[in-house]
Design a protein around this motif. Structure first.
Motif, short mmCIF file in Angstrom:
data_model
loop_
_atom_site.label_atom_id
_atom_site.label_comp_id
_atom_site.label_asym_id
_atom_site.label_seq_id
_atom_site.Cartn_x
_atom_site.Cartn_y
_atom_site.Cartn_z
N PHE A 18 0.75 -1.26 -0.03
CA PHE A 18 0.01 -0.03 -0.18
C PHE A 18 0.90 1.42 0.06
N LEU A 19 0.33 2.50 -0.54
CA LEU A 19 1.12 3.66 -0.49
C LEU A 19 0.95 4.42 0.83
N ARG A 20 2.00 4.73 1.38
CA ARG A 20 1.93 5.15 2.77
C ARG A 20 1.66 6.53 2.62
N PRO A 21 1.27 7.05 3.95
CA PRO A 21 0.74 8.45 4.01
C PRO A 21 1.90 9.57 3.78
N GLU A 22 3.04 9.16 3.84
CA GLU A 22 4.19 10.11 3.74
C GLU A 22 4.01 10.43 2.28
N PHE A 23 3.81 9.57 1.28
CA PHE A 23 3.51 9.63 -0.31
C PHE A 23 2.31 10.48 -0.48
N TRP A 24 1.25 10.58 0.05
CA TRP A 24 0.22 11.23 0.01
C TRP A 24 0.12 12.70 0.44
N LYS A 25 0.98 12.74 1.43
CA LYS A 25 1.05 14.08 2.21
C LYS A 25 0.99 15.51 1.66
N PRO A 26 1.78 15.66 0.61
CA PRO A 26 1.64 16.79 -0.20
C PRO A 26 0.42 17.14 -0.90
N MET A 27 -0.21 16.11 -1.43
CA MET A 27 -1.51 16.00 -2.16
C MET A 27 -2.67 16.29 -1.15
N VAL A 28 -2.67 15.53 0.06
CA VAL A 28 -3.81 15.91 1.07
C VAL A 28 -3.43 17.27 1.47
N GLU A 29 -2.36 17.83 1.92
CA GLU A 29 -2.30 19.06 2.46
C GLU A 29 -2.83 20.17 1.42
N THR A 30 -2.57 19.71 0.17
CA THR A 30 -2.99 20.86 -0.85
C THR A 30 -4.42 21.19 -1.11
N VAL A 31 -5.12 20.07 -0.77
CA VAL A 31 -6.52 20.42 -0.67
C VAL A 31 -7.39 20.64 0.69
N HIS A 32 -6.24 20.64 1.69
CA HIS A 32 -6.57 20.59 3.00
C HIS A 32 -7.77 19.70 3.38
N GLY A 33 -7.58 18.24 3.24
CA GLY A 33 -8.50 17.21 3.08
C GLY A 33 -8.54 16.58 4.34
N THR A 34 -9.37 15.72 4.45
CA THR A 34 -9.82 14.88 5.61
C THR A 34 -9.50 13.12 4.98
N ILE A 35 -8.65 12.50 5.42
CA ILE A 35 -8.81 11.05 5.11
C ILE A 35 -9.94 10.28 5.65
N VAL A 36 -10.45 9.64 4.60
CA VAL A 36 -11.86 9.06 4.90
C VAL A 36 -11.62 7.63 4.53
N GLU A 37 -12.14 6.71 5.24
CA GLU A 37 -12.19 5.24 5.05
C GLU A 37 -13.46 4.56 5.74
N CYS A 38 -13.83 3.34 5.48
CA CYS A 38 -14.98 2.68 5.94
C CYS A 38 -14.37 1.09 6.65
N ASN A 39 -15.05 0.66 7.47
CA ASN A 39 -14.69 -0.64 7.85
C ASN A 39 -15.08 -1.74 6.62
N THR A 40 -14.41 -2.79 6.77
CA THR A 40 -14.48 -3.68 5.93
C THR A 40 -15.52 -4.71 6.34
N ALA A 41 -15.85 -5.75 5.09
CA ALA A 41 -16.90 -6.86 5.55
C ALA A 41 -16.27 -8.23 5.80
N TYR A 42 -15.02 -8.34 5.98
CA TYR A 42 -14.33 -9.62 6.14
C TYR A 42 -15.10 -10.08 7.50
N GLY A 43 -15.35 -11.68 7.31
CA GLY A 43 -15.51 -12.39 8.53
C GLY A 43 -13.95 -12.56 9.25
N ASP A 44 -14.20 -13.11 10.56
CA ASP A 44 -13.13 -13.37 11.15
C ASP A 44 -11.96 -14.42 10.43
#
Length: 296
Positions: free
Chosen positions: A45-71
């Protein structure tokens, strides 16, 4: 008119920002930045350090959702407590405001009146707190969808745990344990993903942008604890306001590559009927498969 897709072979955080700016779209208000935060144990996966300048450019909030995996499927992102802990372990909360959009119910329900399979989509309710969305996708393969890109981020990525179960089961169940016994075929599952993606695009119409990074090109997704190592060399960064066009452009770059790992990658895509997600989304009017690739 063909959709514009901007492309560069240079993969750096600064180039990502440049590609966003090339689109000429300034995302208004409070910006949700959809990423794949990476499953515990995943190496690609691409690390937060890689995305940091882009997220800061738009003053964004990182959003995610829980997965549907079973145990039995492993992973720790299927419940709020351990998912939040992993977001911290992976460094997302170190750099950004992070919103696990379905951390607390109830889910919101968006209608899909013209859906091929689904007539509604269930999402983490916090998605309605945002004025616009930036979808940052790590383009790679996927064990079930064949590939993961912008459309998967819109569909599975924005759906709540119940919504993910509905997509995977083609509307048969929102129970995350039952869905794996009723998993849809590789015809209706891509169509259900396209349906769900269409609801998010409709909601943010004109206020949504997409960046796909073709790096660490494994046949497995960032949701896999134990993922296969990349089989192809890195290709580049793409940006567009059209999620269908950007995913099609990525697929074409793989198909027309002379990389020795191409056939292995495409076997994963084709065996899961992955391109049908693009076909179905185009048919729904989410975007166009016809595009102009503008190299920068």
């Amino acid at each position: 008119m063909k959709s514009k897709v901007y492309f560069t072979k240079e993969i750096t955080p600064e180039k990502v920002v440049e590609m966003y700016q090339a689109m000429g779209l300034e995302l208004p208000g409070k910006v949700a930045v959809k990423v794949h935060s990476g499953e515990k144990g995943n190496q690609n996966f691409l690390r937060p350090e890689f995305w940091k300048p882009m997220v800061e450019t738009v003053h964004g909030t990182i959003v995610e959702c829980n997965t549907a995996y079973g145990d039995a499927a492993g992973g720790v992102r299927d419940n709020t407590a351990s998912h939040l802990k992993l977001l911290e372990e992976h460094g997302w909360t170190k750099y950004f405001d992070v919103d696990l959009m379905d951390a607390e119910g109830p889910d919101i329900v968006w209608p899909i009146p013209n859906g091929k399979v689904l007539k509604e989509n269930k999402l983490g309710k916090n998605i309605e707190n945002y004025d616009s969305m930036l979808v940052l996708a790590h383009f790679k393969g996927h064990p079930m969808g064949g590939y993961g890109g912008a459309l998967k981020q819109l569909a599975i990525g924005c759906a709540s745990r119940a919504g993910k179960a509905l997509i995977h089961s083609a509307g048969k169940t929102e129970d995350r344990f039952e869905t794996w016994q009723q998993h849809a075929s590789n015809v209706v599952f891509p169509e259900a993903m396209a349906d769900a993606a269409s609801s998010v695009v409709d909601h943010f119409k004109g206020k949504i942008a997409f960046i796909n990074v073709m790096k660490n090109l494994s046949v497995d997704c960032d949701c896999c604890q134990v993922a296969e190592d990349p089989c192809m060399k890195d290709i580049g960064v793409l940006a567009s306001t059209d999620p269908v066009a950007i995913d099609q452009a990525c697929m074409d770059l793989v198909i027309h590559s002379d990389d020795p790992g191409r056939d292995h990658f495409m076997e994963r895509v084709n065996s899961r009927n992955g391109i049908h997600t693009i076909e179905a989304a185009a048919d729904l009017g989410v975007g166009s498969r016809e595009y102009e690739l503008i190299e920068m």
